[in-house]
Design a protein around this motif. Structure first.
Motif, PDB file in Angstrom:
ATOM      1  N   ALA A 185     -13.448   0.162  -9.340  1.00 38.76           N
ATOM      2  CA  ALA A 185     -11.991   0.154  -9.221  1.00 38.76           C
ATOM      3  C   ALA A 185     -11.329   1.186 -10.128  1.00 38.76           C
ATOM      4  N   GLY A 186     -12.065   1.689 -11.121  1.00 42.75           N
ATOM      5  CA  GLY A 186     -11.519   2.768 -11.931  1.00 42.75           C
ATOM      6  C   GLY A 186     -11.209   2.444 -13.372  1.00 42.75           C
ATOM      7  N   GLN A 187     -11.586   1.242 -13.872  1.00 46.52           N
ATOM      8  CA  GLN A 187     -11.432   1.006 -15.311  1.00 46.52           C
ATOM      9  C   GLN A 187     -12.336   1.992 -16.031  1.00 46.52           C
ATOM     10  N   ARG A 188     -11.787   2.707 -17.012  1.00 41.71           N
ATOM     11  CA  ARG A 188     -12.494   3.871 -17.544  1.00 41.71           C
ATOM     12  C   ARG A 188     -13.495   3.534 -18.643  1.00 41.71           C
ATOM     13  N   SER A 189     -13.341   2.383 -19.288  1.00 39.66           N
ATOM     14  CA  SER A 189     -14.340   1.991 -20.288  1.00 39.66           C
ATOM     15  C   SER A 189     -14.512   0.486 -20.271  1.00 39.66           C
ATOM     16  N   ARG A 199     -31.534  -5.318 -11.050  1.00 36.42           N
ATOM     17  CA  ARG A 199     -30.083  -5.457 -11.177  1.00 36.42           C
ATOM     18  C   ARG A 199     -29.551  -4.426 -12.162  1.00 36.42           C
ATOM     19  N   ALA A 200     -30.285  -4.202 -13.254  1.00 37.36           N
ATOM     20  CA  ALA A 200     -29.834  -3.226 -14.244  1.00 37.36           C
ATOM     21  C   ALA A 200     -29.752  -1.832 -13.644  1.00 37.36           C
ATOM     22  N   ALA A 201     -30.769  -1.444 -12.871  1.00 38.04           N
ATOM     23  CA  ALA A 201     -30.751  -0.114 -12.259  1.00 38.04           C
ATOM     24  C   ALA A 201     -29.548   0.035 -11.335  1.00 38.04           C
ATOM     25  N   ASP A 202     -29.207  -1.019 -10.616  1.00 45.00           N
ATOM     26  CA  ASP A 202     -28.063  -0.987  -9.703  1.00 45.00           C
ATOM     27  C   ASP A 202     -26.743  -0.881 -10.468  1.00 45.00           C
ATOM     28  N   VAL A 203     -26.538  -1.761 -11.440  1.00 43.35           N
ATOM     29  CA  VAL A 203     -25.281  -1.786 -12.191  1.00 43.35           C
ATOM     30  C   VAL A 203     -25.141  -0.529 -13.045  1.00 43.35           C
ATOM     31  N   PHE A 204     -26.195  -0.187 -13.770  1.00 47.90           N
ATOM     32  CA  PHE A 204     -26.116   0.983 -14.647  1.00 47.90           C
ATOM     33  C   PHE A 204     -25.947   2.271 -13.839  1.00 47.90           C
ATOM     34  N   GLY A 205     -26.580   2.306 -12.669  1.00 51.76           N
ATOM     35  CA  GLY A 205     -26.394   3.464 -11.810  1.00 51.76           C
ATOM     36  C   GLY A 205     -24.952   3.612 -11.358  1.00 51.76           C
ATOM     37  N   THR A 206     -24.292   2.491 -11.096  1.00 51.08           N
ATOM     38  CA  THR A 206     -22.876   2.523 -10.718  1.00 51.08           C
ATOM     39  C   THR A 206     -22.028   3.061 -11.863  1.00 51.08           C
ATOM     40  N   LEU A 207     -22.285   2.578 -13.075  1.00 50.65           N
ATOM     41  CA  LEU A 207     -21.540   3.058 -14.237  1.00 50.65           C
ATOM     42  C   LEU A 207     -21.745   4.556 -14.421  1.00 50.65           C
ATOM     43  N   ARG A 208     -22.984   5.001 -14.278  1.00 54.15           N
ATOM     44  CA  ARG A 208     -23.288   6.423 -14.463  1.00 54.15           C
ATOM     45  C   ARG A 208     -22.572   7.273 -13.416  1.00 54.15           C
ATOM     46  N   THR A 246     -18.133   5.626 -15.940  1.00 51.19           N
ATOM     47  CA  THR A 246     -17.519   4.543 -16.693  1.00 51.19           C
ATOM     48  C   THR A 246     -18.210   4.458 -18.047  1.00 51.19           C
ATOM     49  N   ARG A 247     -17.457   4.685 -19.112  1.00 53.56           N
ATOM     50  CA  ARG A 247     -18.057   4.657 -20.447  1.00 53.56           C
ATOM     51  C   ARG A 247     -18.244   3.218 -20.923  1.00 53.56           C
ATOM     52  N   VAL A 248     -19.299   3.042 -21.713  1.00 53.33           N
ATOM     53  CA  VAL A 248     -19.548   1.762 -22.380  1.00 53.33           C
ATOM     54  C   VAL A 248     -19.485   1.999 -23.878  1.00 53.33           C
ATOM     55  N   GLY A 252     -30.569   0.127 -25.632  1.00 55.06           N
ATOM     56  CA  GLY A 252     -31.633   1.076 -25.338  1.00 55.06           C
ATOM     57  C   GLY A 252     -31.771   1.316 -23.842  1.00 55.06           C
ATOM     58  N   GLU A 253     -31.617   0.269 -23.033  1.00 55.85           N
ATOM     59  CA  GLU A 253     -31.673   0.411 -21.580  1.00 55.85           C
ATOM     60  C   GLU A 253     -30.482   1.228 -21.061  1.00 55.85           C
ATOM     61  N   LEU A 254     -29.308   1.046 -21.659  1.00 54.95           N
ATOM     62  CA  LEU A 254     -28.154   1.858 -21.261  1.00 54.95           C
ATOM     63  C   LEU A 254     -28.444   3.338 -21.461  1.00 54.95           C
ATOM     64  N   PHE A 255     -28.999   3.672 -22.607  1.00 61.37           N
ATOM     65  CA  PHE A 255     -29.362   5.071 -22.856  1.00 61.37           C
ATOM     66  C   PHE A 255     -30.438   5.541 -21.878  1.00 61.37           C
ATOM     67  N   ALA A 256     -31.422   4.704 -21.623  1.00 64.13           N
ATOM     68  CA  ALA A 256     -32.509   5.095 -20.728  1.00 64.13           C
ATOM     69  C   ALA A 256     -32.007   5.370 -19.314  1.00 64.13           C
ATOM     70  N   HIS A 257     -30.918   4.693 -18.917  1.00 61.84           N
ATOM     71  CA  HIS A 257     -30.339   4.887 -17.585  1.00 61.84           C
ATOM     72  C   HIS A 257     -29.216   5.921 -17.587  1.00 61.84           C
ATOM     73  N   ASP A 258     -29.048   6.627 -18.698  1.00 62.97           N
ATOM     74  CA  ASP A 258     -28.037   7.686 -18.808  1.00 62.97           C
ATOM     75  C   ASP A 258     -26.622   7.190 -18.560  1.00 62.97           C
ATOM     76  N   VAL A 259     -26.353   5.947 -18.938  1.00 65.76           N
ATOM     77  CA  VAL A 259     -24.972   5.457 -18.910  1.00 65.76           C
ATOM     78  C   VAL A 259     -24.210   6.168 -20.024  1.00 65.76           C
TER      79      VAL A 259
END
Length: 506
Positions: A230-234, A288-297, A301-303, A369-376
């Motif tokens: 939806a566009g929330q930036r962080s 699920r992580a690959a799906d969600v983190f891929g969407t963020l990437r 969307t910054r975390v 660590g998983e966020l970094f590994a998925h390039d979020v």
């Protein structure tokens, strides 16, 4: 370019022009200077590539870097020899809640190399005043980007008698709240946990209409993928993200929606959330992580993990205020921190809860660590204002936590330099040491790529061309030490960040 970004850039340009040089002061206007300053014999660190270039000269004029390389020092320039030192871009803490009056947080940030901060709750008009005075050059401090008042659902997690929260119930209320914070001068809209899906969607839509962006919590009623799409930036903290990558997401989200809280009872939400987080942590799904983190990437969307905050609240039995930093905190702030820990978090816990809390800290580190590994895209932020963080110093804790979670030192520095610059729309102005960029720099006594703890070994800070020498930096710290011993003024900000002090909100 939206109107809020135009206003921000205009403030930045005005402040940069004034902060170029002049008499060292934190209260009075500084005068401009066109002289060239040469920082010589430095090792320049490129945070994007990790490349190190030794024996460099960095030329400063006004608010800009005008030259970098093995170049001669111009005749008449002021030369500062920094042989054996390392220079990185100015640091950013992208989740703060400042403390005290203008003699406390702004100088602490600068003394620690922070040249940009994102204030995550504009609950006190003083923050907008600081922002504008820093930009105009009449107050020495870091560049500030300031949120709106927190916008939360009904019942809100915060007591409106203690903190200014805008409570909305439905789309009409939500749209009116966005228009209100726009008029009040907020740089962006801050959303919170208990917003209904209807209200949150209306906020995102109305913010787009009026030229503001939306940052904040992932609301309890909205899955992380929808927040991103939806566009929330962080997305701030790890609470909501952890639930979205559970193999039992449907179940844990149903439990989350069943949480009942009274108006202002933040701790009830926090305590009820803990067993739900525990289930999610133990049902982490790589798919699920690959799906969600891929969407963020993909959506960029910054975390902002705020591990500094999680470290304390997950381990309240093992953490506390660093005794060496107590001199930079007022007795009132320290007392507030102690009260919050003992009464909101330590009380009435079972042995099982204590054990689970401690284990959750290790899980959060693995999760980041998983966020970094998925390039979020990750931004460094501390939630300064929550126990036991000290403005400025806390960012160096965060950098160490990011490395402890699996990031390389370069990745941690990127999260505190390049990524924030890109997020703020200043990617061509900040985040690197090169000609044409704004002169926001930190000179270190040792290589932070070899050991991230070396980010603390600060020699010199440059803020928009203004050189804060080692002696001036010591003056900043001494001034804070003196200020916190004085009685609080009516224009002070109380301690309190995202998680439960009731003063500023996270």
């Amino acid at each position: 370019m939206n109107s809020s970004r135009r206003q921000f850039l205009a403030r930045t340009a005005a402040g940069a022009a004034v902060l170029a040089g002049g008499t060292f002061t934190t209260a009075n206007a500084v005068t401009t200077s066109t002289r060239i300053t040469a920082l010589t014999d430095l090792t320049v660190i490129d945070v994007t590539s990790g490349r190190k270039r030794p024996h460099q000269t960095v030329l400063l004029s006004g608010d800009r870097i005008i030259g970098v390389g093995r170049i001669p020092v111009p005749r008449g320039a002021v030369e500062i020899n920094l042989a054996g030192k390392y220079v990185i871009p100015g640091l950013a803490d992208m989740h703060v809640h400042s403390l005290g009056d203008e003699r406390v947080s702004p100088p602490l940030y600068l003394a620690n190399g922070l040249t940009t901060v994102r204030e995550m709750a504009g609950t006190n008009p003083m923050l907008y005043d600081w922002r504008d005075r820093i930009a105009a050059g009449t107050l020495l401090g870091p560049r500030m980007v300031v949120a709106s008042n927190i916008i939360d659902g009904d019942p809100t997690l915060w007591d409106p008698n203690l903190i200014k929260v805008i409570v909305v119930d439905g789309a009409d209320d939500a749209r009116a709240a966005v228009r209100r914070v726009k008029a009040e001068g907020a740089d962006f809209v801050k959303v919170y946990s208990r917003l209904s899906r209807e209200s949150w969607l209306a906020i995102v839509d109305e913010a787009r209409e009026v030229g503001l962006t939306v940052h904040g919590h992932g609301p309890d009623q909205v899955p992380s993928k929808e927040v991103s799409n939806a566009g929330q930036r962080s997305i701030e903290h790890i609470h909501s993200l952890g639930l979205s990558v559970s193999s039992r997401e449907v179940e844990v989200r149903r439990m989350l929606l069943a949480i009942k809280v009274a108006n202002g009872d933040y701790n009830a939400w926090f305590r009820q959330l803990h067993p739900i987080e525990w289930i999610a942590a133990n049902t982490y799904s790589p798919g699920r992580a690959a799906d969600v983190f891929g969407t963020l990437r993909r959506n960029n969307t910054r975390v902002t993990p705020t591990l500094t905050m999680h470290n304390v609240l997950d381990q309240i039995d093992y953490t506390g205020l660093d005794p060496a930093l107590a001199k930079y905190m007022s007795e009132e702030s320290i007392g507030t921190y102690d009260y919050v820990i003992q009464n909101l978090y330590a009380a009435n816990r079972t042995a099982e809860e204590i054990s689970h809390q401690h284990e959750m800290w290790a899980w959060r580190q693995r999760f980041v660590g998983e966020l970094f590994a998925h390039d979020v895209p990750i931004m460094a932020g501390t939630d300064t204002g929550t126990p036991y963080s000290v403005p400025g110093f806390a960012l160096h804790d965060e950098l160490e936590h990011l490395v402890g979670a699996g990031a390389t030192p370069r990745q941690a520095l990127y999260a505190a330099t390049v990524e924030p610059a890109k997020f703020l729309g200043l990617g061509t102005q900040l985040g690197s040491v090169e000609a044409g960029r704004i002169a926001d720099l930190v000179v270190l006594d040792a290589d932070p790529l070899a050991d991230i703890r070396n980010s603390r070994r600060i020699n010199t800070v440059v803020t928009r061309g203004r050189v804060i020498s080692p002696a001036a930096r010591r003056q900043l710290l001494a001034g804070v030490e003196a200020a916190v011993k004085e009685p609080p003024t009516g224009k002070s900000l109380a301690a309190g960040g995202c998680c439960g002090t009731g003063a500023t909100g996270h």
